[in-house]
Design a protein around this motif. Structure first.
Motif, PDB file in Angstrom:
ATOM      1  N   ALA A   1       0.816  -1.224   0.000  1.00 19.85           N
ATOM      2  CA  ALA A   1       0.000   0.000   0.000  1.00 19.85           C
ATOM      3  C   ALA A   1       0.845   1.267   0.000  1.00 19.85           C
ATOM      4  N   ASN A   2       2.061   1.208   0.544  1.00 19.91           N
ATOM      5  CA  ASN A   2       2.867   2.419   0.661  1.00 19.91           C
ATOM      6  C   ASN A   2       3.615   2.765  -0.628  1.00 19.91           C
ATOM      7  N   ARG A   3       3.656   1.840  -1.587  1.00 18.73           N
ATOM      8  CA  ARG A   3       4.435   2.106  -2.804  1.00 18.73           C
ATOM      9  C   ARG A   3       3.538   2.445  -3.994  1.00 18.73           C
ATOM     10  N   SER A   4       2.614   3.376  -3.781  1.00 18.80           N
ATOM     11  CA  SER A   4       1.753   3.807  -4.884  1.00 18.80           C
ATOM     12  C   SER A   4       2.550   4.555  -5.941  1.00 18.80           C
ATOM     13  N   ASP A   5       3.782   4.972  -5.628  1.00 21.04           N
ATOM     14  CA  ASP A   5       4.609   5.662  -6.621  1.00 21.04           C
ATOM     15  C   ASP A   5       4.992   4.756  -7.787  1.00 21.04           C
ATOM     16  N   CYS A   6       4.828   3.454  -7.630  1.00 18.25           N
ATOM     17  CA  CYS A   6       5.146   2.520  -8.718  1.00 18.25           C
ATOM     18  C   CYS A   6       3.897   2.004  -9.423  1.00 18.25           C
ATOM     19  N   MET A   7       2.788   2.712  -9.269  1.00 18.89           N
ATOM     20  CA  MET A   7       1.562   2.330  -9.961  1.00 18.89           C
ATOM     21  C   MET A   7       1.477   2.967 -11.339  1.00 18.89           C
ATOM     22  N   HIS A   8       2.621   3.330 -11.913  1.00 19.39           N
ATOM     23  CA  HIS A   8       2.653   3.889 -13.266  1.00 19.39           C
ATOM     24  C   HIS A   8       4.041   3.680 -13.846  1.00 19.39           C
ATOM     25  N   MET A   9       4.156   3.857 -15.152  1.00 21.03           N
ATOM     26  CA  MET A   9       5.393   3.539 -15.860  1.00 21.03           C
ATOM     27  C   MET A   9       6.562   4.423 -15.409  1.00 21.03           C
ATOM     28  N   LEU A  10       6.312   5.716 -15.243  1.00 20.62           N
ATOM     29  CA  LEU A  10       7.405   6.599 -14.821  1.00 20.62           C
ATOM     30  C   LEU A  10       7.904   6.234 -13.432  1.00 20.62           C
ATOM     31  N   GLY A  11       6.990   5.837 -12.548  1.00 24.46           N
ATOM     32  CA  GLY A  11       7.398   5.431 -11.209  1.00 24.46           C
ATOM     33  C   GLY A  11       8.302   4.216 -11.241  1.00 24.46           C
TER      34      GLY A  11
ATOM     35  N   TYR B   1       1.728   8.339 -16.030  1.00 28.28           N
ATOM     36  CA  TYR B   1       2.009   9.247 -14.918  1.00 28.28           C
ATOM     37  C   TYR B   1       1.356   8.815 -13.604  1.00 28.28           C
ATOM     38  N   GLY B   2       0.396   7.895 -13.665  1.00 25.94           N
ATOM     39  CA  GLY B   2      -0.362   7.553 -12.456  1.00 25.94           C
ATOM     40  C   GLY B   2      -1.394   8.605 -12.124  1.00 25.94           C
ATOM     41  N   GLN B   3      -1.705   9.491 -13.080  1.00 28.34           N
ATOM     42  CA  GLN B   3      -2.661  10.570 -12.868  1.00 28.34           C
ATOM     43  C   GLN B   3      -3.968  10.263 -13.597  1.00 28.34           C
ATOM     44  N   PRO B   4      -5.048   9.989 -12.873  1.00 28.06           N
ATOM     45  CA  PRO B   4      -6.336   9.780 -13.538  1.00 28.06           C
ATOM     46  C   PRO B   4      -6.804  11.060 -14.236  1.00 28.06           C
TER      47      PRO B   4
ATOM     48  N   LYS C   1      -4.869   5.629  -2.941  1.00 30.14           N
ATOM     49  CA  LYS C   1      -3.536   5.497  -2.353  1.00 30.14           C
ATOM     50  C   LYS C   1      -2.763   6.806  -2.356  1.00 30.14           C
ATOM     51  N   GLY C   2      -3.293   7.805  -3.016  1.00 29.67           N
ATOM     52  CA  GLY C   2      -2.636   9.111  -3.050  1.00 29.67           C
ATOM     53  C   GLY C   2      -1.815   9.287  -4.308  1.00 29.67           C
ATOM     54  N   ILE C   3      -2.018  10.392  -4.993  1.00 28.36           N
ATOM     55  CA  ILE C   3      -1.290  10.683  -6.231  1.00 28.36           C
ATOM     56  C   ILE C   3      -0.250  11.766  -5.973  1.00 28.36           C
ATOM     57  N   ASN C   4       0.632  11.976  -6.940  1.00 28.11           N
ATOM     58  CA  ASN C   4       1.623  13.041  -6.874  1.00 28.11           C
ATOM     59  C   ASN C   4       0.968  14.331  -7.340  1.00 28.11           C
TER      60      ASN C   4
END
Length: 808
Positions: free
Chosen positions: A173-183, A270-273, A373-376
């Motif tokens: 749950a803490n690694r939402s930064d890897c829920m996209h290609m750039l991450g 980007y992980g940005q909806p 999970k929170g976005i950037n």
């Protein structure tokens, strides 16, 4: 998260590293790769074909005979049954000798008398899941929409990137930064010390401003810290290019149209909806984000009308909802083939609000999964610019100048002071300040030396790093967990062991297993009826808020009902001899509505039914009865050293046999029950003759247990006297035994019951009870006179206190 190996190379150079090596490296550094999926499931020798002619099969209405150019000198003839095949199409052709997923081999064949030299394929036949195939091709062959992109004879597997490998990330749950290609690219950049290549963004804007066409507002700044709208005119809705469709399908998303595919593409990148509204369908030149009103209705993109609650966030045109914020768009404002102007939404919604909203609606989308999970938040605008650029390039869109936004984001940076000495002590390393700075640099975290510390600025993309220990972990995993030195702990240590309670509990369960009982485990949740029937007096059933079913809606108050279920289940499957026990918690309260937590009490219960081996060495079977289970229970008390403090008292209780039920008391206080299940209950549940007990295990295990003292083997002989007493039927054996023990004096060492008789040759209302009494003196041999005196005193006490008469 599914990550395409070939797509990943757009952002970081990893062509020299195999997917297997990447998976190993990432897993060892803390991000587990569950599987590596190969997109090619066994297809070979599939090429692009150009359909030059199509004729009706002379002998089959649903077949067509096609002349197809596959890049060879001569055309090949293929018989095809797809309804959408037509002249002038570029299609996928499996040549003679090709193999398709499922072990299919393509051979030259005759179909209704016509030669067929290959097969025109659908995407499903190439191994692509039906749910990922564009809707217009789910019922037929795939047709390349842009003929300029392909030539006859070209390798189709390469065109569809079926030579790709897909990494399946199992993210915590803490690694939402890897829920996209750039991450993922940033992660690999840190592991391999390589640069990240950012996506191309070159938006051309016209003079007309977005503000002149649209107004944006938000009701609650906490619910919506940031909302931005970009306007794009003159878009032409069409299929997206094949390279984009391939990447979406590799990530598990079905291609829809160029504009919608771009929003999904940037979501994965980007992980940005993002969400695209048809501007002309908004019904107003306004977007307002607010909480829904209770019972407000709204139809989502899946065509389902939903009733909203005031806990949900909606995007509106100032009056009616257009989208369920962060979860799914609305049907009335979706992008269609007729759309020419779009409003591109890029926002940051509160994670808890989106999570609650998705749960209430029973919807969980790729969008909500990321918002939850929170976005950037610092890259919301950048992601929107990337999408605008792609729509500009792929859909011919014209981007209006500027954006319309409501910005309430916090710009506070997270700066952490890393103390080198403390970190090395924690990790057992001897890293220098420059080595640590190098590792932090690979993460692309700005840092500077301040005194003896390293001050690290954490980018917003890593919302999981908040304290210095988080930084220690980053240094450790990039340094390499396998390379951390192994050291023995220093200082005083305490040997771990079970508590006295746990030791006693293990001892109790070991005894029950040695007595032939098997452990079972049942649910803590039961039905209201079962929780009520055997609940102690004054105890109320505890209903949970959102039960999965009525059978699992109430916390149990007894272990017995589920033991009955197990017995019925086994008996219906002809397992007729049951010896089972369960240790578990029951939940007790006298409150109708809970104001405090209920009491969780550990109990132990057993159930026996059927036959047992009375003399195993002889193979003699005997049907279980009340005294078999009573003997097992007494053995349990003996094992715990508590038998002398236990009493059995005849009792009548609902659900149990009126003449074969006893309260079990510990030092005069009831702690359980021993009984036969009432015949009516047995009949109702299809049980045979069944006996049960249930005890408050906590009381037994918390009691001070008798110390076991060693006594030597007696040196002097014992004298044994048997007596048969006639007493009233109401007089219990326990009462008689108590009188004998109290009056026997120091010479009486043991009292053992060996017979109880009532019936023929006995006076009505009377029974015969026979005991064996053992007399012994530890220092000398007893005389007959001493034994006789003690024995007569016992008989006198029995007559006076229990009305007993020696049987002649």
């Amino acid at each position: 998260m599914l990550v395409s190996y070939k797509w990943l190379q757009e952002y970081i150079e990893v062509s020299d590293i195999s997917p297997q090596e990447i998976a190993e490296k990432m897993t060892r550094s803390g991000i587990e790769i569950d599987f590596i999926h190969e997109r090619n499931l066994g297809a070979t020798n599939v090429v692009v074909g150009y359909v030059q002619e199509v004729h009706q099969h002379p002998d089959a209405d649903k077949l067509n005979v096609c002349q197809v150019d596959i890049g060879q000198e001569e055309l090949v003839q293929i018989v095809c049954g797809a309804p959408n095949v037509a002249e002038g199409q570029h299609v996928a052709v499996a040549q003679v000798g090709a193999r398709l997923p499922g072990g299919i081999k393509i051979k030259k064949a005759k179909l209704r008398g016509q030669v067929s030299q290959g097969m025109i394929c659908s995407l499903q036949e190439l191994g692509i899941e039906n749910k990922l195939v564009p809707k217009q091709y789910t019922e037929g062959i795939y047709v390349f929409s842009n003929s300029s992109d392909v030539t006859p004879g070209q390798d189709v597997l390469e065109i569809f990137s079926l030579d790709d490998s897909i990494l399946e990330l199992d993210l915590t749950a803490n690694r939402s930064d890897c829920m996209h290609m750039l991450g993922v690219a940033y992660e690999l950049a840190a592991l391999y010390d390589r640069p990240v290549k950012m996506p191309k963004i070159k938006v051309r804007e016209i003079k007309e401003t977005a503000e002149s066409q649209l107004n944006v507002s938000v009701e609650n700044k906490e619910d919506t810290p940031f909302y931005q709208a970009t306007m794009i005119k003159n878009v032409k809705i069409a299929p997206s290019p094949l390279w984009m469709q391939n990447r979406l399908m590799a990530a598990g998303i079905r291609p829809i149209s160029n504009v919608v595919d771009v929003t999904n593409y940037v979501l994965l990148e980007y992980g940005q909806p993002l969400h695209a509204f048809d501007y002309d369908a908004l019904g107003a030149k306004k977007i307002h984000v607010r909480r829904a009103t209770s019972n407000e209705s709204f139809t989502t993109l899946d065509g389902e009308e939903r009733t909203l609650s005031d806990e949900q966030l909606v995007v509106t045109n100032g009056k009616i909802p257009l989208a369920l914020a962060g979860v799914m768009g609305g049907l009335d404002s979706e992008v269609t083939e007729d759309t020419t102007t779009i409003v591109l939404e890029a926002a940051a919604f509160h994670p808890t609000v989106v999570r609650r909203s998705a749960k209430i609606s029973g919807l969980r989308s790729d969008s909500s999964a990321r918002f939850e999970k929170g976005i950037n938040q610092s890259r919301v605008g950048e992601a929107a610019r990337r999408a605008a650029y792609l729509i500009q390039e792929l859909a011919g869109g014209v981007v209006l100048n500027g954006t319309v936004e409501a910005d309430n984001r916090s710009s506070k940076e997270v700066i952490i002071a890393l103390n080198l000495e403390e970190m090395n002590k924690r990790l057992g390393t001897t890293l220098s300040i420059s080595e640590v700075a190098g590792i932090i640099g690979r993460l692309q975290f700005p840092c500077e030396k301040v005194g003896e510390d390293l001050h690290v600025t954490v980018p917003n993309r890593r919302g999981d790093i908040l304290i210095k220990e988080d930084l220690y972990e980053e240094v450790a995993r990039l340094f390499g967990y396998d390379d951390l030195p192994s050291t023995l702990p220093s200082g005083t240590t305490t040997q771990g062991k079970r508590s006295e309670y746990q030791v006693s509990r293990v001892k109790a369960e070991q005894y029950l297993r040695s007595a032939g009982l098997s452990e079972v485990i049942t649910y803590s949740l039961t039905s209201k009826e079962k929780a009520t029937v055997y609940a102690p007096k004054g105890i109320k059933p505890i209903r949970i808020d959102k039960p999965m079913s009525e059978e699992r809606s109430v916390m149990r108050t007894s272990l017995l009902p589920h033991l009955y279920d197990i017995a019925a289940y086994n008996l219906s499957r002809r397992n007729n001899n049951l010896f089972v026990y369960e240790r578990g918690s029951v939940f007790l309260t006298d409150e109708e509505s809970l104001t405090q937590l209920p009491k969780e009490q550990e109990q132990i219960a057993a159930l026996i039914s059927g036959d047992y081996l009375r003399h195993p060495w002889q193979g003699e079977k005997k049907e279980v009865d009340f005294f078999v289970l009573k003997g097992i229970m007494e053995g349990l008390f003996e094992t715990l050293g508590l038998m002398e403090r236990i009493q059995f008292e005849q009792h009548q209780s609902e659900g149990f046999h009126p003449g074969r039920t006893a309260y079990v008391k510990f030092e005069g206080k009831a702690i359980g029950i021993l009984a036969q299940v009432h015949p009516s209950v047995q009949k109702q549940l299809d049980l045979k003759e069944t006996y049960v007990f249930e005890l408050n295990l906590e009381t037994l295990l918390n009691a001070e247990q008798k110390t076991v003292n060693y006594a030597g083997i007696p040196r002097y002989p014992a004298i044994v006297r048997d007596i048969a007493l006639v007493v009233d039927e109401q007089v219990t054996v326990a009462k008689l035994k108590q009188v004998i023990e109290e009056s026997g004096g120091e010479l009486l060492k043991e009292v053992a019951l060996f017979d109880v008789y009532a019936g023929e040759h006995m006076e009505a209302g009377k029974k015969s009870v026979a005991f064996s009494l053992t007399y012994r003196h530890k220092g000398r041999t007893l005389t007959d006179e001493e034994v006789q005196n003690a024995h007569e005193y016992v008989l006198q006490a029995l007559t006076e206190k229990a009305g007993a008469v020696l049987r002649s």
